[in-house]
Design an enzyme around this catalytic site. Structure first.
Site, PDB file in Angstrom:
ATOM      1  N   SER A   1      57.329  60.857 113.208  1.00  0.00           N
ATOM      2  CA  SER A   1      57.084  61.789 114.321  1.00  0.00           C
ATOM      3  C   SER A   1      55.963  61.443 115.286  1.00  0.00           C
ATOM      4  CB  SER A   1      56.843  63.189 113.777  1.00  0.00           C
ATOM      5  OG  SER A   1      58.059  63.782 113.458  1.00  0.00           O
TER       6      SER A   1
ATOM      7  N   LYS B   1      48.558  68.709 118.904  1.00  0.00           N
ATOM      8  CA  LYS B   1      49.883  69.178 118.487  1.00  0.00           C
ATOM      9  C   LYS B   1      49.709  70.570 117.880  1.00  0.00           C
ATOM     10  CE  LYS B   1      53.808  67.696 115.568  1.00  0.00           C
ATOM     11  NZ  LYS B   1      54.335  66.625 114.684  1.00  0.00           N
TER      12      LYS B   1
ATOM     13  N   SER C   1      58.833  64.560 115.937  1.00  0.00           N
ATOM     14  CA  SER C   1      58.581  65.942 116.269  1.00  0.00           C
ATOM     15  C   SER C   1      57.388  66.141 117.206  1.00  0.00           C
ATOM     16  CB  SER C   1      58.324  66.747 114.985  1.00  0.00           C
ATOM     17  OG  SER C   1      57.130  66.289 114.352  1.00  0.00           O
TER      18      SER C   1
END
Ligand code: GLN
Length: 487
Positions: free
Chosen positions: A175, A76, A151
């Site tokens: 998330s 990420k 997210s």
């Protein structure tokens, strides 16, 4: 080959059925053909990935048998990666090249994983749909009109569409788990303090936790073996030895006590999702588990408490982006104040600004007691609910999300978006581990089952999830990506 789990790839690499270089090329080809459509990656590291793959192949030839050696991963874009752009999904950091590796990244490097690239995310990890990214929304591989969740939406879409074998994510309020649910994959948030936050760009420091986004609970265990452990560079990282997370995967579930919170099966939950979860629960009964209804009476306060605590911490964490040290700086400022103002107005998106304003207000003199202190008290009540529950049950199970993935643009009201995390947020407030695994889809869209454990019960959770996956096939379903290359 690219559709395999990390555990299967590890076996294929060990058996010399494939080389890491071949595998890495196959993923890079897949990224070339699908990333434009899905927007899962912000940065692709093709050249360095091939170099790392060749070096992994050499190490294997020399006798190194580390499980994840040569297995391609995506991080990420919230994790600092030395020499690689680290944007956090924001214009503020669009040109920031990290000068060091996050501990999580360093651990995967040491384990020999091959870094394919950095995945898209909601700006500063604020969101539940991956629509707040400065780099544009990510699309759900199961239906490209829909969001992949957020997210960590880029990591989830990349794993679901086989654009990597495994990925990292972060979870402040849901998330990792919610995008895993929307994208039909496995996502694991460890207990707070189990994985180092060093080099992971801070959103809400008392809630943020890194974890695996992958194709099975077994893969999550392999990744946890690399990620978890004490880190002297992070004072909030627990100084407790990590388990061998693969060791307990085969334990029997006979006698497992499952608690079903009444509050997670109440109004707001889609009937189809509820049915899918209830059907999955009967699988656990077949495996010898017992199920009883429990209460989490303060769950309805969790979203409100979170939206005081998280913005308050974010407002402090994000004060460092001032145009002076690194990241974006506005053009031709007339003076220092103009530079601060314009840098932050131009560098941050709307949702981030909203959080900074809410957080600054909640922390301001005169309001601290009314908001921040009160929210912290609610947080204690929420933790107490779980402590009481875990006196009677080993794990708590419910849906990860009240419904399946929604269409892009469908939730324009921020509060409606905040309510997305109604089942996941309490787990962060209480610092507990939670995992989302796929169960029967509804109308062709994935559904996630949420399993929560007591603090540092990571091994137990992975054992429960793995046994479910050994006896069911939902985690093996793959999206057929329309409008691009079919899978
Ligand atoms: N959706 C929540 C938020 O927007 C949680 C995000 C997260 O876990 N990073 O804050």
């Amino acid at each position: 080959m690219i559709e395999k789990t990390a555990a299967e790839l590890s076996a294929s690499l060990a058996a010399r059925e494939v080389s890491s270089e071949e595998l890495t090329r196959a993923y890079l080809d897949r990224i070339s053909s699908l990333n434009e459509q899905l927007n899962a990656y912000i940065t692709v590291c093709a050249e360095s990935a091939l170099e790392q793959a060749r070096s992994a192949d050499e190490k294997r030839a020399a006798g190194d048998s580390s499980p994840l050696l040569g297995v391609p991963i995506a991080h990420k874009d919230i994790f600092c990666t030395n020499g690689v752009t680290t944007t956090c999904g924001s214009r503020m950091l669009h040109n920031f090249v990290a000068p060091y590796d996050a501990t999580v990244v360093e651990n995967f490097n040491k384990a020999g994983a091959v870094l394919l690239g950095k995945t898209n995310m909601d700006e500063f990890a604020m969101g539940s749909s991956n629509e707040t990214s400065y780099f544009g929304p990510v699309r759900n591989p199961w239906d490209t009109k829909r969001v992949p969740g957020g997210s960590s939406g880029g990591s989830a879409a990349a794993v679901a569409a086989d654009l990597c074998a495994m990925a990292t994510g972060t979870d402040t309020g849901g998330s990792i788990r919610q995008p895993a649910a929307f994208s039909g994959i496995t996502g694991f948030k460890p207990s707070y303090g189990r994985v180092s936050r060093w080099g992971m760009i801070a959103f809400a420091s008392s809630l943020d936790q890194a974890g695996p986004i992958c194709k099975s609970a077994e893969d999550a265990a392999l990744m946890m073996n690399v990620m978890a452990g004490h880190d002297p560079k992070d004072s909030t990282c627990a100084n407790i030895p990590a388990d061998d997370y693969t060791a307990g995967l085969e334990n029997s579930l006979s006698g497992l006590r499952i608690g079903i919170p009444k509050q997670h099966f109440a109004e707001g939950l889609s009937a189809d999702v509820e049915q899918s979860i209830r059907d999955a629960l009967s699988e656990f009964e077949k495996l010898g588990a017992t199920i009883k209804e429990i209460e989490l009476p303060n769950n309805h306060l969790s979203v409100s408490a979170y939206y005081v605590v998280a913005p308050a911490e974010a407002s402090a964490n994000l004060s460092r982006y001032d145009g002076v040290r690194y990241g974006y700086r506005c053009e031709d400022p007339v003076d220092l104040e103009d530079m601060y103002k314009r840098t932050r107005s131009e560098g941050f998106g709307d949702e981030v600004k909203r959080r900074i304003m809410v957080g600054t207000y909640a922390l301001s003199a005169g309001f601290y007691d009314a908001y921040y202190r009160k929210a912290q008290k609610v947080r204690r009540l929420i933790k107490n609910d779980f402590d009481l529950a875990f006196k009677d049950v080993d794990v708590v199970i419910g849906p990860t999300s009240p419904h399946t993935a929604f269409e892009l643009g469908a939730k324009s009201d921020p509060v409606a978006m905040y309510l997305e995390d109604i089942y996941t947020i309490a787990v962060n407030l209480a610092g507990l581990p939670g995992i989302s695994i796929p169960v029967a889809p509804v109308a062709g869209l994935p559904v996630g089952m949420h399993i929560v454990g007591d603090v540092f019960a990571e091994s137990k959770l992975l054992n429960v999830a793995h046994q479910f996956q050994k006896h069911t096939d939902w985690h093996k379903l793959k999206p057929v990506i329309t409008g691009g290359e079919a899978s």
